[in-house]
Design a protein around this motif. Sequence first.
Motif, mmCIF file in Angstrom:
data_model
loop_
_atom_site.group_PDB
_atom_site.id
_atom_site.type_symbol
_atom_site.label_atom_id
_atom_site.label_comp_id
_atom_site.label_asym_id
_atom_site.label_seq_id
_atom_site.Cartn_x
_atom_site.Cartn_y
_atom_site.Cartn_z
ATOM 1 N N LYS A 253 0.844 -1.199 0.000
ATOM 2 C CA LYS A 253 0.000 0.000 0.000
ATOM 3 C C LYS A 253 0.878 1.249 0.000
ATOM 4 C CE LYS A 253 -3.745 2.210 2.592
ATOM 5 N NZ LYS A 253 -4.623 2.121 3.778
ATOM 6 N N PRO A 254 0.611 2.189 -0.891
ATOM 7 C CA PRO A 254 1.439 3.402 -0.919
ATOM 8 C C PRO A 254 1.158 4.328 0.256
ATOM 9 C CG PRO A 254 -0.344 3.568 -2.523
ATOM 10 C CD PRO A 254 -0.401 2.169 -1.956
ATOM 11 N N ILE A 255 2.226 4.958 0.742
ATOM 12 C CA ILE A 255 2.150 5.970 1.794
ATOM 13 C C ILE A 255 2.560 7.285 1.148
ATOM 14 C CG2 ILE A 255 2.998 6.666 4.070
ATOM 15 C CD1 ILE A 255 3.756 3.709 4.519
ATOM 16 N N PHE A 256 1.812 8.345 1.416
ATOM 17 C CA PHE A 256 2.022 9.597 0.683
ATOM 18 C C PHE A 256 2.552 10.744 1.547
ATOM 19 C CE2 PHE A 256 -1.360 7.241 -1.471
ATOM 20 C CZ PHE A 256 -0.869 7.183 -2.772
ATOM 21 N N ASP A 257 2.716 10.527 2.862
ATOM 22 C CA ASP A 257 3.090 11.661 3.721
ATOM 23 C C ASP A 257 4.439 11.470 4.398
ATOM 24 O OD1 ASP A 257 2.347 9.671 5.459
ATOM 25 O OD2 ASP A 257 0.922 10.868 6.621
ATOM 26 N N ILE A 258 5.352 10.759 3.727
ATOM 27 C CA ILE A 258 6.725 10.664 4.212
ATOM 28 C C ILE A 258 7.548 11.740 3.502
ATOM 29 C CG2 ILE A 258 8.764 9.205 4.426
ATOM 30 C CD1 ILE A 258 6.350 8.250 6.060
ATOM 31 N N PRO A 259 8.184 12.654 4.219
ATOM 32 C CA PRO A 259 8.933 13.726 3.570
ATOM 33 C C PRO A 259 9.921 13.200 2.539
ATOM 34 C CG PRO A 259 8.746 14.162 5.915
ATOM 35 C CD PRO A 259 8.188 12.788 5.693
ATOM 36 N N ALA A 260 9.978 13.876 1.403
ATOM 37 C CA ALA A 260 10.872 13.574 0.278
ATOM 38 C C ALA A 260 10.442 12.333 -0.497
ATOM 39 C CB ALA A 260 12.328 13.438 0.718
ATOM 40 N N HIS A 261 9.349 11.695 -0.090
ATOM 41 C CA HIS A 261 8.813 10.546 -0.825
ATOM 42 C C HIS A 261 7.362 10.846 -1.190
ATOM 43 C CE1 HIS A 261 12.152 7.716 -0.295
ATOM 44 N NE2 HIS A 261 12.265 8.207 0.930
ATOM 45 N N PRO A 262 7.102 11.383 -2.373
ATOM 46 C CA PRO A 262 5.712 11.651 -2.751
ATOM 47 C C PRO A 262 4.842 10.396 -2.671
ATOM 48 C CG PRO A 262 7.214 12.705 -4.289
ATOM 49 C CD PRO A 262 8.054 11.832 -3.400
ATOM 50 N N ARG A 263 5.476 9.232 -2.876
ATOM 51 C CA ARG A 263 4.767 7.956 -2.798
ATOM 52 C C ARG A 263 5.789 6.867 -2.487
ATOM 53 N NH1 ARG A 263 0.348 5.252 -6.004
ATOM 54 N NH2 ARG A 263 0.908 3.048 -6.140
ATOM 55 N N ILE A 264 5.528 6.076 -1.453
ATOM 56 C CA ILE A 264 6.415 4.966 -1.132
ATOM 57 C C ILE A 264 5.582 3.847 -0.522
ATOM 58 C CG2 ILE A 264 7.013 5.913 1.145
ATOM 59 C CD1 ILE A 264 9.813 4.635 0.752
ATOM 60 N N GLU A 265 5.810 2.618 -0.976
ATOM 61 C CA GLU A 265 5.070 1.486 -0.434
ATOM 62 C C GLU A 265 5.589 1.134 0.953
ATOM 63 O OE1 GLU A 265 5.429 -1.601 -3.321
ATOM 64 O OE2 GLU A 265 3.867 -0.753 -4.619
ATOM 65 N N GLY A 266 4.701 0.554 1.771
ATOM 66 C CA GLY A 266 5.061 0.234 3.142
ATOM 67 C C GLY A 266 6.309 -0.623 3.243
#
Length: 337
Positions: free
Chosen positions: A52-65
Amino acid sequence: MSDVIETDVCIVGAGPCGLFAVFECGMLKMRCAVVDTLEEIGGQCAALYPEKPIFDIPAHPRIEGAKLIEQLAEQALPFEPRYLLGQRVDALREDGEGFTLRTSADRTIRCKAVILAAGAGAFGPNRPPLDHLPDYEATGAVRYMVTKREEFRGKRVVIAGGGDSAVDWALSLKDIARVTMVHRRDKFRAAPESARQLAEAAARGEVEMAIPYQLHGLEGTAGQLSAVVLATLKGEEKRVEADHLLAFFGLSMELGPIAEWGLGIEHKHVRVDPATCMTNVPGVHAIGDIATYPGKLKLILQGFSEAAMAAHAIHPRVFPGEALHFEYSTSKGVPHG
């Protein structure tokens, strides 16, 4: 005789915040042991939504768990954390120089300080009250998480629930599976943008909506699902052919033994000082979802900040009398050993 592990800090929980706490402690030359009930690191990110993508990690507009956990583990690697997985911390006792912890695997850990990064404690899915449910769980026909999206390609999938997980997976699976969305009302608790996308997908015929229905029964043989029976509050029934049921009704959270450690508990969370993340027991700190204080936000990024504050607050306990001169990682680099 049980193993005895000597370390500076024992971190309870190997989720994102626990892993980042290894890094923050390591930057201050403090060794860490990390205990988790799961068999792998990553906490809920690994167990519940690795794809599942996570969208609120700084410097990562989209990153999977799973990718986030992989990179946090790589970040912690230089500090050689000792992972004790598949076991629970059953007891915590203060001794003259710090703390002694005992795990369910008969391990003993001695440390100067403790960081609780246990999410909201032990967690498990809220299961729907359906007959013969364990039979279908055993075969994977009924699930409460998605670990590999491709397993559902070409399948008939019923998704039940009205929160972010249900809506996000309906949107993710609609391109590879025949998805039926079940919810008791036409309003969803998911993020407004996700709910809007789901409504648009339903209007295009990409997702079938079963509203207002609730789960009523399962049909199949030997744990192999053939259909899900739905019902309205008025008793009107509907049968939906299905290979899988994905039920997203949230998690049941329990603090477990942590609740017996004499910490300040507030609604199944641990109260901390927001400046240091210390609990009412000096030397025991709590970060991430398990910690509560005025203004607390349950965001991974806030847990990362709490990990840094806790590490700096712990430093004097590990190195009494030694001055801590704050330095940025850009200037000091990453120390080894």
